[in-house]
Design a protein around this motif. Structure first.
Motif, PDB file in Angstrom:
ATOM      1  N   ALA A 186       0.849  -1.205   0.000  1.00 51.48           N
ATOM      2  CA  ALA A 186       0.000   0.000   0.000  1.00 51.48           C
ATOM      3  C   ALA A 186       0.877   1.245   0.000  1.00 51.48           C
ATOM      4  O   ALA A 186       1.039   1.930   1.014  1.00 51.48           O
ATOM      5  N   HIS A 187       1.475   1.550  -1.135  1.00 50.31           N
ATOM      6  CA  HIS A 187       2.376   2.703  -1.211  1.00 50.31           C
ATOM      7  C   HIS A 187       1.584   4.011  -1.152  1.00 50.31           C
ATOM      8  O   HIS A 187       0.545   4.129  -1.789  1.00 50.31           O
ATOM      9  N   PRO A 188       2.081   4.984  -0.360  1.00 52.43           N
ATOM     10  CA  PRO A 188       1.282   6.207  -0.188  1.00 52.43           C
ATOM     11  C   PRO A 188       1.166   7.096  -1.428  1.00 52.43           C
ATOM     12  O   PRO A 188       0.183   7.813  -1.567  1.00 52.43           O
ATOM     13  N   THR A 189       2.170   7.098  -2.307  1.00 46.65           N
ATOM     14  CA  THR A 189       2.104   8.064  -3.426  1.00 46.65           C
ATOM     15  C   THR A 189       2.229   7.459  -4.822  1.00 46.65           C
ATOM     16  O   THR A 189       1.761   8.058  -5.783  1.00 46.65           O
ATOM     17  N   TRP A 190       2.840   6.298  -4.981  1.00 47.86           N
ATOM     18  CA  TRP A 190       3.068   5.740  -6.315  1.00 47.86           C
ATOM     19  C   TRP A 190       2.331   4.422  -6.486  1.00 47.86           C
ATOM     20  O   TRP A 190       2.257   3.630  -5.548  1.00 47.86           O
ATOM     21  N   ARG A 191       1.813   4.149  -7.689  1.00 49.24           N
ATOM     22  CA  ARG A 191       1.257   2.831  -8.044  1.00 49.24           C
ATOM     23  C   ARG A 191       2.264   2.139  -8.952  1.00 49.24           C
ATOM     24  O   ARG A 191       2.457   2.568 -10.089  1.00 49.24           O
ATOM     25  N   MET A 192       2.882   1.079  -8.460  1.00 50.99           N
ATOM     26  CA  MET A 192       3.977   0.454  -9.204  1.00 50.99           C
ATOM     27  C   MET A 192       3.859  -1.063  -9.113  1.00 50.99           C
ATOM     28  O   MET A 192       3.018  -1.584  -8.387  1.00 50.99           O
ATOM     29  N   GLY A 193       4.743  -1.765  -9.805  1.00 48.09           N
ATOM     30  CA  GLY A 193       4.768  -3.219  -9.715  1.00 48.09           C
ATOM     31  C   GLY A 193       5.119  -3.660  -8.295  1.00 48.09           C
ATOM     32  O   GLY A 193       5.651  -2.871  -7.507  1.00 48.09           O
ATOM     33  N   PRO A 194       4.830  -4.933  -7.934  1.00 50.23           N
ATOM     34  CA  PRO A 194       5.025  -5.388  -6.561  1.00 50.23           C
ATOM     35  C   PRO A 194       6.476  -5.353  -6.067  1.00 50.23           C
ATOM     36  O   PRO A 194       6.741  -5.012  -4.916  1.00 50.23           O
ATOM     37  N   LYS A 195       7.422  -5.679  -6.942  1.00 47.35           N
ATOM     38  CA  LYS A 195       8.818  -5.760  -6.478  1.00 47.35           C
ATOM     39  C   LYS A 195       9.323  -4.381  -6.043  1.00 47.35           C
ATOM     40  O   LYS A 195       9.834  -4.213  -4.939  1.00 47.35           O
ATOM     41  N   ILE A 196       9.140  -3.386  -6.898  1.00 50.57           N
ATOM     42  CA  ILE A 196       9.634  -2.042  -6.548  1.00 50.57           C
ATOM     43  C   ILE A 196       8.817  -1.453  -5.400  1.00 50.57           C
ATOM     44  O   ILE A 196       9.332  -0.674  -4.595  1.00 50.57           O
ATOM     45  N   THR A 197       7.561  -1.882  -5.237  1.00 49.08           N
ATOM     46  CA  THR A 197       6.759  -1.359  -4.129  1.00 49.08           C
ATOM     47  C   THR A 197       7.303  -1.879  -2.796  1.00 49.08           C
ATOM     48  O   THR A 197       7.412  -1.121  -1.824  1.00 49.08           O
ATOM     49  N   VAL A 198       7.680  -3.153  -2.761  1.00 54.14           N
ATOM     50  CA  VAL A 198       8.308  -3.681  -1.540  1.00 54.14           C
ATOM     51  C   VAL A 198       9.672  -3.012  -1.324  1.00 54.14           C
ATOM     52  O   VAL A 198      10.019  -2.638  -0.194  1.00 54.14           O
ATOM     53  N   ASP A 199      10.421  -2.808  -2.414  1.00 60.08           N
ATOM     54  CA  ASP A 199      11.711  -2.103  -2.295  1.00 60.08           C
ATOM     55  C   ASP A 199      11.513  -0.705  -1.705  1.00 60.08           C
ATOM     56  O   ASP A 199      12.381  -0.207  -0.975  1.00 60.08           O
ATOM     57  N   SER A 200      10.402  -0.060  -2.029  1.00 61.75           N
ATOM     58  CA  SER A 200      10.150   1.278  -1.474  1.00 61.75           C
ATOM     59  C   SER A 200       9.855   1.185   0.019  1.00 61.75           C
ATOM     60  O   SER A 200      10.189   2.096   0.778  1.00 61.75           O
ATOM     61  N   ALA A 201       9.237   0.095   0.442  1.00 58.91           N
ATOM     62  CA  ALA A 201       8.899  -0.071   1.855  1.00 58.91           C
ATOM     63  C   ALA A 201      10.138  -0.359   2.710  1.00 58.91           C
ATOM     64  O   ALA A 201      10.210   0.047   3.867  1.00 58.91           O
ATOM     65  N   THR A 202      11.138  -1.059   2.135  1.00 56.07           N
ATOM     66  CA  THR A 202      12.368  -1.359   2.891  1.00 56.07           C
ATOM     67  C   THR A 202      13.398  -0.231   2.775  1.00 56.07           C
ATOM     68  O   THR A 202      14.421  -0.266   3.461  1.00 56.07           O
ATOM     69  N   LEU A 203      13.166   0.695   1.843  1.00 55.65           N
ATOM     70  CA  LEU A 203      14.133   1.715   1.381  1.00 55.65           C
ATOM     71  C   LEU A 203      15.234   1.106   0.511  1.00 55.65           C
ATOM     72  O   LEU A 203      16.188   1.801   0.150  1.00 55.65           O
ATOM     73  N   MET A 204      15.111  -0.190   0.171  1.00 51.16           N
ATOM     74  CA  MET A 204      16.063  -0.767  -0.784  1.00 51.16           C
ATOM     75  C   MET A 204      15.961  -0.041  -2.121  1.00 51.16           C
ATOM     76  O   MET A 204      16.960   0.113  -2.838  1.00 51.16           O
ATOM     77  N   ASN A 205      14.764   0.431  -2.476  1.00 48.67           N
ATOM     78  CA  ASN A 205      14.640   1.154  -3.742  1.00 48.67           C
ATOM     79  C   ASN A 205      15.570   2.361  -3.747  1.00 48.67           C
ATOM     80  O   ASN A 205      16.247   2.634  -4.745  1.00 48.67           O
ATOM     81  N   LYS A 206      15.636   3.089  -2.621  1.00 49.51           N
ATOM     82  CA  LYS A 206      16.521   4.255  -2.568  1.00 49.51           C
ATOM     83  C   LYS A 206      17.973   3.796  -2.619  1.00 49.51           C
ATOM     84  O   LYS A 206      18.818   4.457  -3.222  1.00 49.51           O
ATOM     85  N   ALA A 207      18.260   2.653  -1.988  1.00 53.11           N
ATOM     86  CA  ALA A 207      19.619   2.102  -2.046  1.00 53.11           C
ATOM     87  C   ALA A 207      20.012   1.798  -3.496  1.00 53.11           C
ATOM     88  O   ALA A 207      21.099   2.160  -3.954  1.00 53.11           O
ATOM     89  N   GLU A 333      13.579  -9.386   7.593  1.00 53.38           N
ATOM     90  CA  GLU A 333      14.610 -10.334   7.131  1.00 53.38           C
ATOM     91  C   GLU A 333      15.118  -9.978   5.734  1.00 53.38           C
ATOM     92  O   GLU A 333      16.174 -10.455   5.336  1.00 53.38           O
ATOM     93  N   ILE A 334      14.385  -9.180   4.993  1.00 55.83           N
ATOM     94  CA  ILE A 334      14.828  -8.854   3.626  1.00 55.83           C
ATOM     95  C   ILE A 334      16.210  -8.204   3.694  1.00 55.83           C
ATOM     96  O   ILE A 334      17.162  -8.672   3.052  1.00 55.83           O
ATOM     97  N   ALA A 335      16.322  -7.136   4.481  1.00 50.96           N
ATOM     98  CA  ALA A 335      17.618  -6.450   4.584  1.00 50.96           C
ATOM     99  C   ALA A 335      18.658  -7.339   5.270  1.00 50.96           C
ATOM    100  O   ALA A 335      19.842  -7.309   4.927  1.00 50.96           O
ATOM    101  N   ARG A 336      18.205  -8.147   6.239  1.00 48.48           N
ATOM    102  CA  ARG A 336      19.134  -9.018   6.969  1.00 48.48           C
ATOM    103  C   ARG A 336      19.745 -10.074   6.040  1.00 48.48           C
ATOM    104  O   ARG A 336      20.936 -10.350   6.090  1.00 48.48           O
ATOM    105  N   VAL A 337      18.919 -10.656   5.190  1.00 50.14           N
ATOM    106  CA  VAL A 337      19.432 -11.650   4.226  1.00 50.14           C
ATOM    107  C   VAL A 337      20.439 -10.975   3.297  1.00 50.14           C
ATOM    108  O   VAL A 337      21.514 -11.532   3.030  1.00 50.14           O
ATOM    109  N   CYS A 338      20.111  -9.795   2.825  1.00 52.13           N
ATOM    110  CA  CYS A 338      21.013  -9.099   1.893  1.00 52.13           C
ATOM    111  C   CYS A 338      22.362  -8.828   2.557  1.00 52.13           C
ATOM    112  O   CYS A 338      23.417  -9.030   1.952  1.00 52.13           O
ATOM    113  N   ARG A 339      22.317  -8.374   3.817  1.00 51.66           N
ATOM    114  CA  ARG A 339      23.554  -8.115   4.571  1.00 51.66           C
ATOM    115  C   ARG A 339      24.399  -9.394   4.659  1.00 51.66           C
ATOM    116  O   ARG A 339      25.599  -9.413   4.385  1.00 51.66           O
TER     117      ARG A 339
END
Ligand code: NAD
Ligand code: MG
Length: 378
Positions: A186-207, A333-339
């Motif tokens: 449930a992204h507050p401002t953008w409607r996007m595909g699921p992968k980038i939407t989850v990336d926006s929630a973790t801030l991985m998208n900004k990374a 765990e998303i960021a933890r696995v990546c680390r």
């Protein structure tokens, strides 16, 4: 148009439907939503349509349109003489291959697929320069920077990428332990595909965008800042050596950066939403919460180490996001696995393309192992 049935693909076709006097769609490629793809073929009358990784059944497709089902065939077609611009809007590292093929043939690429630069930034930029190809950013932040720099990169001191902060802005680490897939989507401002939407929630998208900016604009990680701006109206800032700061402002609507990449250097009327000056009240800013959203620091680490780290981070993240979307991995765990996968990997500072693909493959295996050893605690 690679990834034609996705969020960027459908927005790009909406833009093109109003520019039919200037553009002809040569080919459409997707991996899902057959009905949408075939309806797009009816509307845009391309020479070919590709549905990769699905059954090769072409029933329902407009007669006379060639039907492809292999990525190899798509990679060859993007190199054809009658192709001028390739819109790269496949999601994930899967987008690298055809983007590479397009640049090999010296094409202009309107690049939405940021993972291409995360995985192989230096090699991709080298290839574009060597073959006379051009990468024009579609990602809104990078389009904003590109628009502000206006082809004169000398004199840039730093860029400041803006991010909405995603659906979990202001939450604590404890809050994040139990968030659901629906909440993350449930992204507050953008409607996007699921992968980038989850990336926006973790801030991985900004990374990923820090890494994208590093290679696209040839900046050092120290020249790239991130600021949270919940309204998503200012798409990034460029600060010049004399202290002047330029920003690009428009409501969150991808049709603007897509169209700018397609018509560059021209500006034309665009269907994207416009600033409503009478409703505009305030722009807000805050520092990103790096402790609660540790993915952002991974982006800086990869932007400074380079080598195989981008391929590893990206692949680990793709796999972890997929596991989260399938309720096999809790959100933190998303960021933890990546680390963990980044730490375990065998670093190569100057990999070849094959070396990067091998690192991507290895990282995916590692996440498979991780998710089987640590079954979901949801
Ligand atoms: P999406 O999931 O909505 O669409 C992805 C598209 O790619 C679909 O058409 C899918 O069928 C296709 N696809 C997937 N794998 C494929 C393959 N192997 N071969 C051919 N087609 C394949 O994703 P999206 O939100 O449109 O994002 C696409 C890319 O653009 C991502 O890299 C994303 O980070 C980037 N991006 C998206 C937005 C946005 O607003 N959606 C903004 C900035 C950047
Ligand atoms: Mg973006």
């Amino acid at each position: 148009m690679l990834g034609s049935t996705g969020s960027i693909g459908t927005n790009a076709l909406d833009v093109l439907s109003r520019l039919s006097d200037r553009f002809h769609v040569v080919g459409l490629a997707a991996r899902s939503r057959r009905d949408t793809l075939f309806a797009q073929a009816e509307q845009f009358r391309p020479e070919w349509v590709a549905l990769v990784g699905e059954s090769a059944d072409r029933s329902g497709l407009l007669p006379g349109v060639e039907f492809l089902s292999q990525s190899d065939a798509v990679a060859r077609r993007v190199q054809a003489r009658d192709v001028d611009i390739v819109v790269s809007a496949i999601v994930g590292a899967a987008g690298l291959r055809c983007t590479w093929a397009a640049l090999e043939a010296g094409k202009t690429v309107a690049l939405a697929n940021k993972e291409t630069l995360v995985v192989a930034g230096p090699l991709v930029m080298e290839l574009a320069a060597a073959r006379g190809g051009r990468l024009l950013p579609v990602d809104s932040e990078h389009s904003a920077i590109f628009q502000a720099i206006a082809d004169r990169p000398a004199g840039v001191e730093r860029v400041v990428l803006t991010g909405s902060g995603g659906p979990f802005r202001g939450r604590t680490a404890a809050d994040l332990a139990h968030v659901t897939v629906d909440e993350a989507l449930a992204h507050p401002t953008w409607r996007m595909g699921p992968k980038i939407t989850v990336d926006s929630a973790t801030l991985m998208n900004k990374a990923l965008e820090v890494i994208e900016a590093r290679w696209l604009f040839g900046l050092s990680p120290k020249q790239i800042d991130v600021i949270i701006h919940p309204e998503s109206m200012i798409h990034s800032f460029v600060e010049f050596v004399d202290g002047s700061v330029l920003a690009q402002i428009s409501p969150p609507d991808m049709r603007l950066p897509i169209q700018y990449a397609l018509t560059y250097p021209e500006r034309l009327p665009c269907p994207a939403r416009r600033v409503n000056w009478h409703e505009l009240t305030a722009f807000h800013f805050e520092a990103p919460d790096r402790a609660t959203f540790p993915a952002l620091d991974l982006g800086y680490e990869v932007a400074s180490r380079g080598g195989t780290t981008g391929a590893v981070l990206n692949a680990a993240n793709e796999m972890a996001v997929e596991a989260f979307l399938e309720n096999r991995l809790p959100f933190p765990e998303i960021a933890r696995v990546c680390r963990a996968v980044l730490d375990a990997h065998d670093f190569d500072p100057r990999p070849t393309l094959d070396g990067l693909l091998a690192a991507d493959h290895w990282a995916r295996q590692e996440v498979r192992r991780w998710t089987s050893l640590n079954p979901s605690r949801l």
